[in-house]
Design an enzyme around this catalytic site. Structure first.
Site, PDB file in Angstrom:
ATOM      1  CG  ASN A 268      -1.738   1.233   1.360  1.00 56.59           C
ATOM      2  OD1 ASN A 268      -1.892   1.974   0.398  1.00 56.59           O
ATOM      3  ND2 ASN A 268      -2.290   1.477   2.551  1.00 56.59           N
TER       4      ASN A 268
ATOM      5  CE  LYS B 173       0.206   3.449   4.880  1.00 51.54           C
ATOM      6  NZ  LYS B 173      -0.091   3.579   6.282  1.00 51.54           N
TER       7      LYS B 173
ATOM      8  CG  HIS C 263      -6.056   1.942   4.957  1.00 49.87           C
ATOM      9  ND1 HIS C 263      -5.639   2.824   5.931  1.00 49.87           N
ATOM     10  CD2 HIS C 263      -5.042   1.064   4.769  1.00 49.87           C
ATOM     11  CE1 HIS C 263      -4.400   2.501   6.294  1.00 49.87           C
ATOM     12  NE2 HIS C 263      -4.015   1.430   5.605  1.00 49.87           N
TER      13      HIS C 263
ATOM     14  CD  GLU D 205      -3.125   5.433   6.690  1.00 52.01           C
ATOM     15  OE1 GLU D 205      -3.059   5.531   5.459  1.00 52.01           O
ATOM     16  OE2 GLU D 205      -2.223   4.919   7.390  1.00 52.01           O
TER      17      GLU D 205
ATOM     18  CD  GLU E 256      -4.145  -2.593   7.329  1.00 50.40           C
ATOM     19  OE1 GLU E 256      -3.051  -2.903   6.884  1.00 50.40           O
ATOM     20  OE2 GLU E 256      -4.695  -1.513   7.102  1.00 50.40           O
TER      21      GLU E 256
ATOM     22  N   GLY F  64       1.731   2.213  10.777  1.00 50.26           N
ATOM     23  CA  GLY F  64       2.686   3.309  10.609  1.00 50.26           C
ATOM     24  C   GLY F  64       3.321   3.764  11.898  1.00 50.26           C
TER      25      GLY F  64
ATOM     26  CB  SER G  34       4.503  -1.700  12.238  1.00 59.14           C
ATOM     27  OG  SER G  34       4.022  -0.388  12.414  1.00 59.14           O
TER      28      SER G  34
HETATM   29  C1  PEP Z   1      -1.093  -0.005   5.817  1.00 60.08           C
HETATM   30  O1  PEP Z   1      -0.879   0.948   5.096  1.00 60.08           O
HETATM   31  O2  PEP Z   1      -2.142  -0.664   5.687  1.00 60.08           O
HETATM   32  C2  PEP Z   1      -0.115  -0.352   6.842  1.00 60.08           C
HETATM   33  C3  PEP Z   1      -0.292  -1.432   7.546  1.00 60.08           C
HETATM   34  O3  PEP Z   1       0.945   0.518   6.989  1.00 60.08           O
HETATM   35  P1  PEP Z   1       2.312   0.196   7.782  1.00 60.08           P
HETATM   36  O4  PEP Z   1       2.844  -1.098   7.227  1.00 60.08           O
HETATM   37  O5  PEP Z   1       3.215   1.356   7.445  1.00 60.08           O
HETATM   38  O6  PEP Z   1       2.002   0.098   9.225  1.00 60.08           O
END
Ligand code: PEP
Length: 259
Positions: free
Chosen positions: A10, A12, A96, A98, A168, A174, A214
Site C-alpha cells: 500500500n 498510500k 482502510h 486512514e 489492521e 505506521g 508495521s
Molecule cells: C497499511 O498501510 O495498511 C499499513 C499497515 O501501513 P504500515 O505497514 O506502514 O504500518
C-alpha cells in the site's frame, strides 16, 4: 485448505508516475515468478494506469487504494469501480483505517463499496481493526466483529475467493508498534470463526485474511507463520522494492513445496 498467501504493497499518498515506473521496473523481474504468492501493488490513482500497464501479462496485481460504490454521476472527486477496471486495476483496498478516520468512511459505506467490488469482480481488500483505546478497554472483538458482520450482510452469496479481509489494528499502522504474532492470530482466527458462523466452511476456509500494521522484514516470518494469517498489507516497508521483496520472500517460505 491451503490458501494462497498475498503480499500487498500500500503505497498510500506516495510516488510520482516516474517513481512508480522505476519501482515497477525493479519489482517485476523479481516478483513475477514469486511461486505460490499473490503480489499486489496498491498505487495512487495518478499512477495506477501506468502500474497496471507494466503489470499486464504478469501475475502482479495492480490495485487502487479507494473507490466509490456508484458507477458514475455527480460525485466530484470520486472514482468508480468500472473506471478502475478501465485503468487496469484488478483489486481495491476498502475501508482502510486512514480513510475511516480522516475521510469519515463508516461501516455502511465500507460494506457498500465491498459489495460493489465483489459484484464487478474487482477484488476488495477490506480493512478492519480497533483503536488503542478500544483494545485497552477490551473491546477489540466487539469492534472488529461488527465491521466484519456489516460487510458480510451486504454481500450477496460471495465465495471465499471473491474478497480478502485485512486485520489492521489501528495502533499498529505506521507506528512501528506491531501486534504480536499471537495477537494477530487471535484476531484473525476469531474472524475466520465468525465467517464460518455467518456463512459456511467453504467460505471461511477459502477467504484470505491478511495482517497489517508495521510489518517489516524483521517480523514478517513470525507473523506469516501463524495458522490463520494469509499474508500482509504493508505500508512503510513496501515503499522500497528491496524491503518489499524480503516480505514476498517471507511469504514464499510459508508455501509448502510440491513433492
Ligand atoms: C497499511 O498501510 O495498511 C499499513 C499497515 O501501513 P504500515 O505497514 O506502514 O504500518
Amino acid at each position: 485448505m491451503a490458501r494462497r498467501p498475498m503480499m500487498a504493497a500500500n503505497w498510500k499518498m506516495n510516488k510520482t508516475i516516474r517513481e512508480a515506473e522505476e519501482y515497477m521496473a525493479a519489482l517485476l523481474p523479481r516478483a513475477a515468478d514469486a511461486e505460490g504468492v499473490d503480489v499486489a501493488v496498491f498505487a495512487p490513482f495518478t499512477c495506477l494506469h501506468e502500474v497496471a500497464r507494466m503489470a499486464e501479462d504478469t501475475p502482479i496485481i495492480a490495485g487502487a487504494q479507494n473507490f466509490y460504490y456508484e458507477d458514475s454521476g455527480a460525485f466530484t472527486g470520486e472514482v468508480s469501480v468500472p473506471m478502475l477496471q478501465d485503468a487496469g486495476a484488478r483489486a481495491g483496498i476498502v475501508g482502510h483505517s486512514e480513510r475511516r478516520e480522516n475521510f469519515c468512511e463508516d461501516d455502511d459505506m465500507v460494506a457498500r463499496k465491498a459489495a460493489r467490488a465483489v459484484e464487478a469482480e474487482l477484488l476488495p481488500v477490506v480493512c478492519v481493526g480497533e483503536t488503542k483505546e478500544e483494545r485497552d478497554a477490551g473491546d477489540m472483538w466487539e469492534k472488529v466483529s461488527g465491521q466484519v458482520r456489516r460487510v458480510m450482510e451486504e454481500l450477496d452469496d460471495p465465495d471465499g475467493g471473491s474478497l480478502v479481509f485485512a486485520y489492521e489494528p489501528i495502533w499498529a499502522i505506521g507506528t512501528g508498534e506491531t501486534a504480536t504474532p499471537e495477537d494477530a492470530q487471535d484476531a484473525i482466527g476469531q474472524m475466520r470463526g465468525l465467517l464460518r458462523e455467518l456463512r459456511d466452511d467453504d467460505f471461511a476456509d477459502g477467504v484470505r485474511i491478511l495482517y497489517g500494521g508495521s510489518v517489516e522484514p524483521e517480523n514478517a516470518a513470525e507473523i506469516m507463520a501463524q495458522e490463520d494469517v494469509d499474508g500482509a498489507l504493508v505500508g512503510g516497508a513496501s515503499l522500497e522494492v528491496e524491503s518489499f521483496m524480503q516480505l514476498v520472500e517471507a511469504a514464499q517460505e510459508t508455501v509448502p513445496s510440491e513433492q
